[in-house]
Write a protein that holds these residues in place. Sequence first.
Motif, PDB file in Angstrom:
ATOM      1  N   UNK A  52       0.956  -1.446  -0.163  1.00  0.00           N
ATOM      2  CA  UNK A  52       0.080  -0.113  -0.148  1.00  0.00           C
ATOM      3  C   UNK A  52       0.648   1.261   0.153  1.00  0.00           C
ATOM      4  N   UNK A  53       0.591   2.215  -0.841  1.00  0.00           N
ATOM      5  CA  UNK A  53       1.415   3.311  -1.111  1.00  0.00           C
ATOM      6  C   UNK A  53       0.539   4.438  -0.802  1.00  0.00           C
ATOM      7  N   UNK A  54       1.035   5.606  -0.266  1.00  0.00           N
ATOM      8  CA  UNK A  54       0.299   6.827  -0.208  1.00  0.00           C
ATOM      9  C   UNK A  54       0.198   7.821  -1.655  1.00  0.00           C
ATOM     10  N   UNK A  55      -0.575   8.646  -1.463  1.00  0.00           N
ATOM     11  CA  UNK A  55      -0.870   9.509  -2.631  1.00  0.00           C
ATOM     12  C   UNK A  55       0.242  10.056  -3.131  1.00  0.00           C
ATOM     13  N   UNK A  56       0.738  10.051  -4.465  1.00  0.00           N
ATOM     14  CA  UNK A  56       1.793  10.343  -5.113  1.00  0.00           C
ATOM     15  C   UNK A  56       1.503  11.625  -5.874  1.00  0.00           C
ATOM     16  N   UNK A 175     -13.624   0.368  -2.450  1.00  0.00           N
ATOM     17  CA  UNK A 175     -12.767   1.545  -3.165  1.00  0.00           C
ATOM     18  C   UNK A 175     -11.662   0.794  -3.901  1.00  0.00           C
ATOM     19  N   UNK A 176     -10.723   1.512  -4.567  1.00  0.00           N
ATOM     20  CA  UNK A 176      -9.504   1.069  -5.076  1.00  0.00           C
ATOM     21  C   UNK A 176      -8.359   0.914  -4.414  1.00  0.00           C
ATOM     22  N   UNK A 177      -7.219   0.582  -4.912  1.00  0.00           N
ATOM     23  CA  UNK A 177      -5.982   0.602  -4.567  1.00  0.00           C
ATOM     24  C   UNK A 177      -5.346   2.051  -4.108  1.00  0.00           C
ATOM     25  N   UNK A 178      -4.542   2.021  -3.047  1.00  0.00           N
ATOM     26  CA  UNK A 178      -4.075   3.321  -2.477  1.00  0.00           C
ATOM     27  C   UNK A 178      -4.942   4.310  -2.211  1.00  0.00           C
ATOM     28  N   UNK A 206      -5.981  -1.089   3.953  1.00  0.00           N
ATOM     29  CA  UNK A 206      -6.206   0.384   3.037  1.00  0.00           C
ATOM     30  C   UNK A 206      -6.143   1.559   3.954  1.00  0.00           C
ATOM     31  N   UNK A 207      -5.616   1.231   5.286  1.00  0.00           N
ATOM     32  CA  UNK A 207      -5.129   2.565   5.925  1.00  0.00           C
ATOM     33  C   UNK A 207      -6.261   2.855   7.029  1.00  0.00           C
ATOM     34  N   UNK A 208      -7.540   2.088   6.835  1.00  0.00           N
ATOM     35  CA  UNK A 208      -8.585   2.415   7.869  1.00  0.00           C
ATOM     36  C   UNK A 208      -9.185   1.094   8.419  1.00  0.00           C
ATOM     37  N   UNK A 209      -8.965   0.002   7.507  1.00  0.00           N
ATOM     38  CA  UNK A 209      -9.282  -1.346   8.027  1.00  0.00           C
ATOM     39  C   UNK A 209      -8.215  -1.703   8.835  1.00  0.00           C
ATOM     40  N   UNK A 210      -8.641  -3.192   9.277  1.00  0.00           N
ATOM     41  CA  UNK A 210      -7.366  -3.810  10.030  1.00  0.00           C
ATOM     42  C   UNK A 210      -6.365  -4.073   9.228  1.00  0.00           C
ATOM     43  N   UNK A 211      -5.276  -4.383   9.779  1.00  0.00           N
ATOM     44  CA  UNK A 211      -4.021  -4.536   9.171  1.00  0.00           C
ATOM     45  C   UNK A 211      -3.434  -6.179   9.335  1.00  0.00           C
ATOM     46  N   UNK A 212      -3.261  -6.774   8.100  1.00  0.00           N
ATOM     47  CA  UNK A 212      -3.046  -8.268   8.170  1.00  0.00           C
ATOM     48  C   UNK A 212      -1.661  -8.397   8.487  1.00  0.00           C
ATOM     49  N   UNK A 213      -1.123  -9.751   8.708  1.00  0.00           N
ATOM     50  CA  UNK A 213       0.209  -9.985   9.285  1.00  0.00           C
ATOM     51  C   UNK A 213       1.218  -9.291   8.325  1.00  0.00           C
ATOM     52  N   UNK A 214       0.947  -9.332   7.104  1.00  0.00           N
ATOM     53  CA  UNK A 214       2.412  -8.633   6.065  1.00  0.00           C
ATOM     54  C   UNK A 214       1.884  -7.212   5.880  1.00  0.00           C
ATOM     55  N   UNK A 215       0.491  -6.932   6.104  1.00  0.00           N
ATOM     56  CA  UNK A 215       0.142  -5.381   5.759  1.00  0.00           C
ATOM     57  C   UNK A 215       0.125  -5.124   4.292  1.00  0.00           C
ATOM     58  N   UNK A 216       0.176  -6.173   3.522  1.00  0.00           N
ATOM     59  CA  UNK A 216       0.462  -6.156   2.130  1.00  0.00           C
ATOM     60  C   UNK A 216      -1.155  -6.363   1.315  1.00  0.00           C
ATOM     61  N   UNK A 217      -1.139  -5.911   0.209  1.00  0.00           N
ATOM     62  CA  UNK A 217      -2.458  -6.169  -0.602  1.00  0.00           C
ATOM     63  C   UNK A 217      -2.252  -7.803  -1.254  1.00  0.00           C
ATOM     64  N   UNK A 218      -3.444  -8.361  -1.459  1.00  0.00           N
ATOM     65  CA  UNK A 218      -3.390  -9.420  -2.128  1.00  0.00           C
ATOM     66  C   UNK A 218      -4.193  -9.577  -3.586  1.00  0.00           C
TER      67      UNK A 218
END
Length: 407
Positions: A52-56, A175-178, A206-218
């Motif tokens: 997950x990345x912030x707004x660029x 909503x979408x990615x990022x 997504x920054x508002x929902x829960x964080x998974x163990x890796x914190x990454x998208x699937x």
Amino acid sequence: MMASRRAVPPGASLTAPAVVGGVLVFLATALSGVLATMGVLAVRMARRVVTPAGRVPDTTIVDVDAAAQTITLTRTADTELPGRYGLFTSGTAPYLKLGSVLGEDAGTVTRKLLTHVPAESRLAPQAAFSGWYYDDPAQLQLPFTDELIGGPIGPCPAWLFPAAGPGDTWVVQVHGRGTTRAECLRAVPVFHAAGITSLIVAYRNDGEGPRSRTGTYTLGATEWRDIDAALGFARRHGAPRVVLMGWSMGGAIALQVELNSPHGDLIAGVVLESPVVDWRIVLDYQAKKLKVPGPVTQLALGALGTEWAGAVTRAGGPIPFDKLDVVARAGELRHPILILHSDDDGFVPSDASHDLLVARPDLVEFEVFEVARHAKLWNYDQQRWNDRITRWLRAHGLTAAEPAAHS
């Protein structure tokens, strides 16, 4: 007597085996260096896909005229678009609403400010142009409540906008990615006017929902379970039928819900805005735009799809690209689908959306836009966007009221 071993005198010729051996050593060294470089690039690309990345920032604020309430930005394919948009900034005004284009030249675009900017405001020059427009649910001036959806790995915040009348259809928006769920606020008025309750849900990482163990998208392979929990929430609150709506990666997530949900009997249809239908097409397209060599892209996709590379890519496990390819799985689709996608998207190509229409013309309808950019179709032509969704809802018996004016 043993012959002495002597160095080759200067100017003397090496024997053929010596030459070939030296060349092979050089080529092997060079090849290993190339492969190592490709491997590093592939890992970087793979991590970028799932992290997950912030707004660029993608534009620069050149000037703000507080008297005229106008803003001048560097010109890009997005900032020159007609319509209403948002601009993420930093300083005294972190988010601005932008109106129509008032002037342009080869390098800049001047737009009307729809958010008042006082003369004393200070804005950082780097900014991000956005299709959000609304960034807070209160801006819709519709009743809503904050909810928590009990997802598999933790609570997912949601906004619930109840229908004004007796309508019993719900829409669950993804909503979408990022981005975050505020991206979906643009669609609430058209559904509200049709007598439909809107539930806009956050999901894992997504920054508002829960964080998974890796914190990454699937890329939708696990996120869909959070949206499935939202369907369960809707069922428990009396919803007899639910429309899914997904934006960009949210489209990929919504399609996984359509394909996998145990609440499938609740689903009445799917609306997709600029959706990801096949990740391999999207990632290949984006890699080419960034001039990533084809072999590096294939290495990155291969790494993301394997169990052993999970620790390196930080994906936590293999990304099941075959399962996420909805064109290949089109025969499993069960409900009507409306796609809104621009052939000039610029980020998620519309190829797979066209392919899905060809694969399932019995279920899929496709409103093809041009000029409009990724996830900015509402912004570019709000009336057309609203009307097409309303016609689709009516055609499938999902409206409970005559459409009112859309804000």
